[in-house]
Enzyme design. Structure first.
Site, PDB file in Angstrom:
ATOM      1  CG  ASP A  21      48.603  -0.238  26.878  1.00 23.64           C
ATOM      2  OD1 ASP A  21      48.573  -0.703  25.609  1.00 23.64           O
ATOM      3  OD2 ASP A  21      50.012  -0.130  26.480  1.00 23.64           O
ATOM      4  CB  SER A  72      53.052  -0.467  23.859  1.00 26.45           C
ATOM      5  OG  SER A  72      51.624  -0.795  24.095  1.00 26.45           O
ATOM      6  CG  HIS A 133      56.546  -6.998  17.493  1.00 30.45           C
ATOM      7  ND1 HIS A 133      57.444  -6.372  18.926  1.00 30.45           N
ATOM      8  CD2 HIS A 133      55.542  -7.266  18.284  1.00 30.45           C
ATOM      9  CE1 HIS A 133      56.890  -6.312  19.723  1.00 30.45           C
ATOM     10  NE2 HIS A 133      55.378  -6.826  19.888  1.00 30.45           N
ATOM     11  NE  ARG A 163      49.704  -9.734  21.811  1.00 30.81           N
ATOM     12  CZ  ARG A 163      49.838 -10.047  23.614  1.00 30.81           C
ATOM     13  NH1 ARG A 163      49.402 -10.844  23.809  1.00 30.81           N
ATOM     14  NH2 ARG A 163      49.919  -8.849  24.889  1.00 30.81           N
ATOM     15  CG  ASP A 164      51.166  -7.745  16.879  1.00 31.34           C
ATOM     16  OD1 ASP A 164      50.512  -6.740  17.050  1.00 31.34           O
ATOM     17  OD2 ASP A 164      51.805  -7.670  16.441  1.00 31.34           O
ATOM     18  NE  ARG A 199      52.750 -11.298  19.422  1.00 31.21           N
ATOM     19  CZ  ARG A 199      53.044 -10.559  19.459  1.00 31.21           C
ATOM     20  NH1 ARG A 199      52.258  -9.712  17.847  1.00 31.21           N
ATOM     21  NH2 ARG A 199      53.445  -9.261  19.950  1.00 31.21           N
ATOM     22  NE  ARG A 206      55.388  -6.302  26.290  1.00 35.85           N
ATOM     23  CZ  ARG A 206      54.414  -5.952  25.658  1.00 35.85           C
ATOM     24  NH1 ARG A 206      54.313  -5.132  24.681  1.00 35.85           N
ATOM     25  NH2 ARG A 206      52.914  -5.722  26.244  1.00 35.85           N
ATOM     26  NE  ARG A 278      56.749  -3.339  20.423  1.00 38.46           N
ATOM     27  CZ  ARG A 278      55.354  -2.956  20.693  1.00 38.46           C
ATOM     28  NH1 ARG A 278      54.356  -2.675  19.978  1.00 38.46           N
ATOM     29  NH2 ARG A 278      55.496  -3.426  22.263  1.00 38.46           N
ATOM     30  N   GLY A 279      61.903  -4.032  19.677  1.00 36.48           N
ATOM     31  CA  GLY A 279      62.537  -3.500  20.267  1.00 36.48           C
ATOM     32  C   GLY A 279      62.267  -4.830  21.381  1.00 36.48           C
ATOM     33  CG  ASP A 280      57.809  -4.026  23.382  1.00 36.14           C
ATOM     34  OD1 ASP A 280      58.524  -4.692  21.648  1.00 36.14           O
ATOM     35  OD2 ASP A 280      57.240  -4.294  23.412  1.00 36.14           O
ATOM     36  NE  ARG A 281      55.194  -8.811  23.457  1.00 37.08           N
ATOM     37  CZ  ARG A 281      54.576  -9.486  24.313  1.00 37.08           C
ATOM     38  NH1 ARG A 281      55.257 -10.438  24.436  1.00 37.08           N
ATOM     39  NH2 ARG A 281      54.125  -8.604  24.725  1.00 37.08           N
ATOM     40  CE  LYS A 353      51.009  -3.095  27.666  1.00 36.94           C
ATOM     41  NZ  LYS A 353      51.124  -3.122  26.605  1.00 36.94           N
ATOM     42  CG  ASP A 419      48.055  -3.925  24.620  1.00 33.27           C
ATOM     43  OD1 ASP A 419      47.728  -3.665  23.742  1.00 33.27           O
ATOM     44  OD2 ASP A 419      49.232  -4.055  25.525  1.00 33.27           O
ATOM     45  CG  HIS A 423      47.247  -7.995  22.780  1.00 30.13           C
ATOM     46  ND1 HIS A 423      46.922  -7.927  21.455  1.00 30.13           N
ATOM     47  CD2 HIS A 423      47.603  -7.414  22.993  1.00 30.13           C
ATOM     48  CE1 HIS A 423      47.877  -6.736  21.027  1.00 30.13           C
ATOM     49  NE2 HIS A 423      48.215  -5.662  22.018  1.00 30.13           N
ATOM     50  CG  ASP A 460      49.637   2.741  24.308  1.00 29.11           C
ATOM     51  OD1 ASP A 460      47.990   2.864  24.926  1.00 29.11           O
ATOM     52  OD2 ASP A 460      50.409   1.768  24.829  1.00 29.11           O
ATOM     53  CG  HIS A 461      47.889   0.830  21.400  1.00 32.72           C
ATOM     54  ND1 HIS A 461      46.944  -0.019  21.433  1.00 32.72           N
ATOM     55  CD2 HIS A 461      48.523   0.947  21.642  1.00 32.72           C
ATOM     56  CE1 HIS A 461      47.614  -1.246  21.951  1.00 32.72           C
ATOM     57  NE2 HIS A 461      48.464  -0.425  21.993  1.00 32.72           N
ATOM     58  CG  HIS A 491      47.324  -2.300  18.794  1.00 30.96           C
ATOM     59  ND1 HIS A 491      48.706  -2.029  19.205  1.00 30.96           N
ATOM     60  CD2 HIS A 491      47.197  -3.181  20.309  1.00 30.96           C
ATOM     61  CE1 HIS A 491      49.057  -2.566  20.297  1.00 30.96           C
ATOM     62  NE2 HIS A 491      48.154  -3.525  21.394  1.00 30.96           N
TER      63      HIS A 491
HETATM   64  O1  LIG Z   1      53.813  -6.356  21.709  1.00 30.25           O
HETATM   65  C1  LIG Z   1      52.429  -6.474  21.786  1.00 30.25           C
HETATM   66  O2  LIG Z   1      51.967  -7.379  23.163  1.00 30.25           O
HETATM   67  C2  LIG Z   1      51.193  -6.783  20.903  1.00 30.25           C
HETATM   68  O3  LIG Z   1      52.216  -6.605  19.313  1.00 30.25           O
HETATM   69  C3  LIG Z   1      51.422  -5.642  20.843  1.00 30.25           C
HETATM   70  O4  LIG Z   1      51.377  -4.554  21.915  1.00 30.25           O
HETATM   71  P1  LIG Z   1      51.381  -3.393  22.904  1.00 30.25           P
HETATM   72  O5  LIG Z   1      52.085  -2.579  21.473  1.00 30.25           O
HETATM   73  O6  LIG Z   1      50.399  -2.957  22.900  1.00 30.25           O
HETATM   74  O7  LIG Z   1      52.710  -3.415  23.394  1.00 30.25           O
HETATM   75 MN   LIG Z   2      50.311   0.089  23.994  1.00 30.36          MN
HETATM   76 MN   LIG Z   3      49.218  -3.677  22.993  1.00 27.22          MN
END
Ligand SMILES: O=C(O)[C@H](O)COP(=O)(O)O
Ligand SMILES: [Mn+2]
Ligand SMILES: [Mn+2]
Length: 546
Positions: A21, A72, A133, A163-164, A199, A206, A278-281, A353, A419, A423, A460-461, A491
């Site tokens: 990552d 990601s 996000h 962070r972004d 944040r 997440r 975006r869903g994860d967070r 992750k 990653d 960050h 992934d990036h 990123h």
């Molecule tokens: O959620 C995060 O940590 C960043 O905004 C993006 O990082 P990720 O896409 O690698 O999770």
């Molecule tokens: Mn990633």
């Molecule tokens: Mn990241």
């Protein structure tokens, strides 16, 4: 069913996909923690194995434009699905541009719900234009629309990014936005930022990594508890003074109050929009709002609100039920088709992750396909610049055991280090992060070799590949007046590697570099490696067989 490949029977050993990552290929070594790292295994792989560059940003992963970095979610979606879908950022922008979002039932219920109550809509989300996000323009459009539809009061709960986007850029968003809200607050309309915080400190946890963050967010946004300021600009300035050196993502929480009274607590009858797409967070805070039986922390009060997510964050769990824009309908993922072909699959990462190699990989589904085994290595709950090795060794251990068990044909893992440490903006720690991945990779590849398998090593990036902000015009690392560089936490737009480690065929396998190849070409490549043609909807394989 996937058809047999006539030209190649497939390897007999396992096929392992390794995602490093945040490992991009930078244009310049200046500011690259990857270039600075001691990484003998990766150096050897690049020198002796077939390797190509893959596109991992912009339209190649379904983002609105090629100025958008990868992330990601879109990266793992593309790897796992073998296809590129228009992603949340693009879908929301389109729905706003053509007005479909306002015509939707969910938006109408948000407005009607607020009007039937105290007339308040709360917008909670990531307050920047990072487009990973969320995007602040989406928020602006909703505020204007709420006013046009006669909603009396808007309260914004702003999660500071850094962070972004650049690490201390919060005021670039807060100052103009507070001016915009003040300008709009006429004719019986009252719009203000009501609370917020970094944040990485509140709300946006997440994968169940640290629910205390969500608890703090709830106390801030819903209960209005926390240090009080007159407005968000004063809050950012005040918190920076009290916490010198703390970058935006880590700033503490704040509450805006008039005469000691918080201006934006969330009450029965209000409407709430969580405006991240975006869903994860987004999942944990969404659960805190919508679940009747909720036991992750003590909510103290559970206001009965009309809640909507910008998107539906989890289709399997229908979380949340109400959402403003339909998410991409990701179908025919490689996980699903390899499962249908009876191939046993193993997925592993550490908590930070874990959902990337499971939920994102499988098209934002939280459920397993038949024959999948998932293993989560618990992440430390610490600032990762303090432990840049993270769980690379433990992930390698789990992968090695899974390979040695002989039970799996397909294995995948994600090393979070480049990653997560990237960050933090800490160059030295990011260098160590890359070194930790290299060390783990060396052991893991020995197991692949012993099993007569093949590994595809990719990312992934980018992130650790560019640890200094670039000058917008020259695209070279930007310098402060004293000659030092500005740390970068976000990123990158760089391509990522795809390396083929072949311990199966004595060197018959290769990779074909094409103009456009990207992350979505990996699924078909894996299919070919196990002797199958790609699914018709997947992008082409880049495998060559001599
Ligand atoms: O959620 C995060 O940590 C960043 O905004 C993006 O990082 P990720 O896409 O690698 O999770
Ligand atoms: Mn990633
Ligand atoms: Mn990241």
């Amino acid at each position: 069913m996937l058809q047999k490949l006539s030209s190649f029977p497939g390897v007999t050993g396992p096929v392992v996909v390794i995602v490093m990552d945040g490992y991009g290929l930078p244009k310049s070594d200046v500011g690259s923690a990857i270039a600075a790292a001691q990484k003998p295994n990766l150096d050897r792989l690049f020198a002796s194995c077939p390797n190509i560059r893959l596109r991992a940003h912009g339209t190649a992963v379904g983002m609105p434009s090629d100025d958008d970095m990868g992330n990601s979610e879109v990266g793992h979606n593309a790897i796992g699905a073998g296809q590129v879908y228009s992603q949340g950022a693009a879908l929301v922008a389109d729905a706003i541009a053509d007005g479909a979002i306002w015509a939707g039932e969910a938006w109408q219920q948000i407005v009607a719900g607020a009007k039937a109550g105290r007339g308040v809509i709360h917008f909670i989300g990531l307050f920047s234009d990072g487009n990973v996000h969320s995007h602040i323009d989406h928020l602006k459009a909703m505020v204007l629309r709420a006013k046009a539809e006669g909603v009396a009061c808007v309260r914004i709960h702003a999660l500071l990014d850094g962070r972004d986007v650049p690490e201390t850029s919060a005021l670039d968003y807060v100052v103009p936005f507070e001016a915009f809200l003040a300008e709009q607050s006429t004719a019986g309309f009252d719009a203000r930022i009501a609370s917020g915080g970094g944040r990485q400190y509140i709300t946006m946890d997440r994968y169940d990594a640290n629910w205390a963050m969500v608890d703090r967010g709830w106390k801030t946004h819903v209960l209005g508890q926390g240090p009080q300021f007159a407005n968000a600009t004063a809050a950012v300035n005040g918190l920076r003074e009290q916490n010198p050196g703390t970058i935006d993502q880590d700033l503490p929480a704040f509450v805006i109050a008039d005469d000691g009274q918080p201006i934006g607590t969330i009450e029965d009858g209000d409407s709430v929009v969580f405006f991240n797409f975006r869903g994860d967070r987004a999942i944990e805070i969404t659960r805190a709002f919508v679940e009747a039986d909720f036991d992750r922390f003590d909510r103290v009060r559970h206001p009965q609100v009309t809640f909507a997510g910008m998107l539906q964050y989890d289709g399997d769990l229908q979380l949340p039920k109400r959402f403003l824009v339909a998410p991409p309908a990701i179908r025919d993922t490689s996980g699903e088709w390899f499962s249908k072909m009876g191939l046993a699959q193993f997925a592993c990462s550490e908590t930070q992750k874990f959902g990337h190699v499971t939920y994102f990989w499988n098209g934002n589904r939280s459920g397993k396909f038949a024959g999948e085994t998932w293993q989560e290595v618990p992440s430390d709950v610490v600032p990762f610049e303090q432990r840049p090795w993270m769980k690379a060794a433990e992930i390698a251990d789990a992968m090695i055991a899974a390979i040695q068990s002989g039970s799996y044909k397909l294995l995948r893992c994600n090393f979070a280090n480049g990653d997560m440490v990237g960050h933090t903006g800490n160059f030295r720690a990011a260098t160590m992060a890359v070194e930790a991945v290299d060390l783990a990779l060396g052991r893991l590849l020995q197991a692949v070799e012993a099993a007569g398998g093949v590994a595809l090593i990719t990312a992934d990036h980018g992130n650790a590949d560019e640890m200094f902000e670039l000058d917008k015009k020259t695209r070279q690392p930007a310098q402060n007046p004293d000659g030092s560089f500005k740390a970068k936490t976000a990123h990158t737009l760089n391509p990522v590697p795809l390396i083929l480690f072949d311990a199966a065929t004595g060197g018959r396998l290769g990779l074909q570099q094409t103009e456009t190849c990207g992350l979505s070409n990996i699924a078909a490549t894996v299919a070919n490696l196990v002797g199958y043609q790609k699914h018709p909807v997947w992008d082409e394989s880049v495998l060559t067989v001599a």
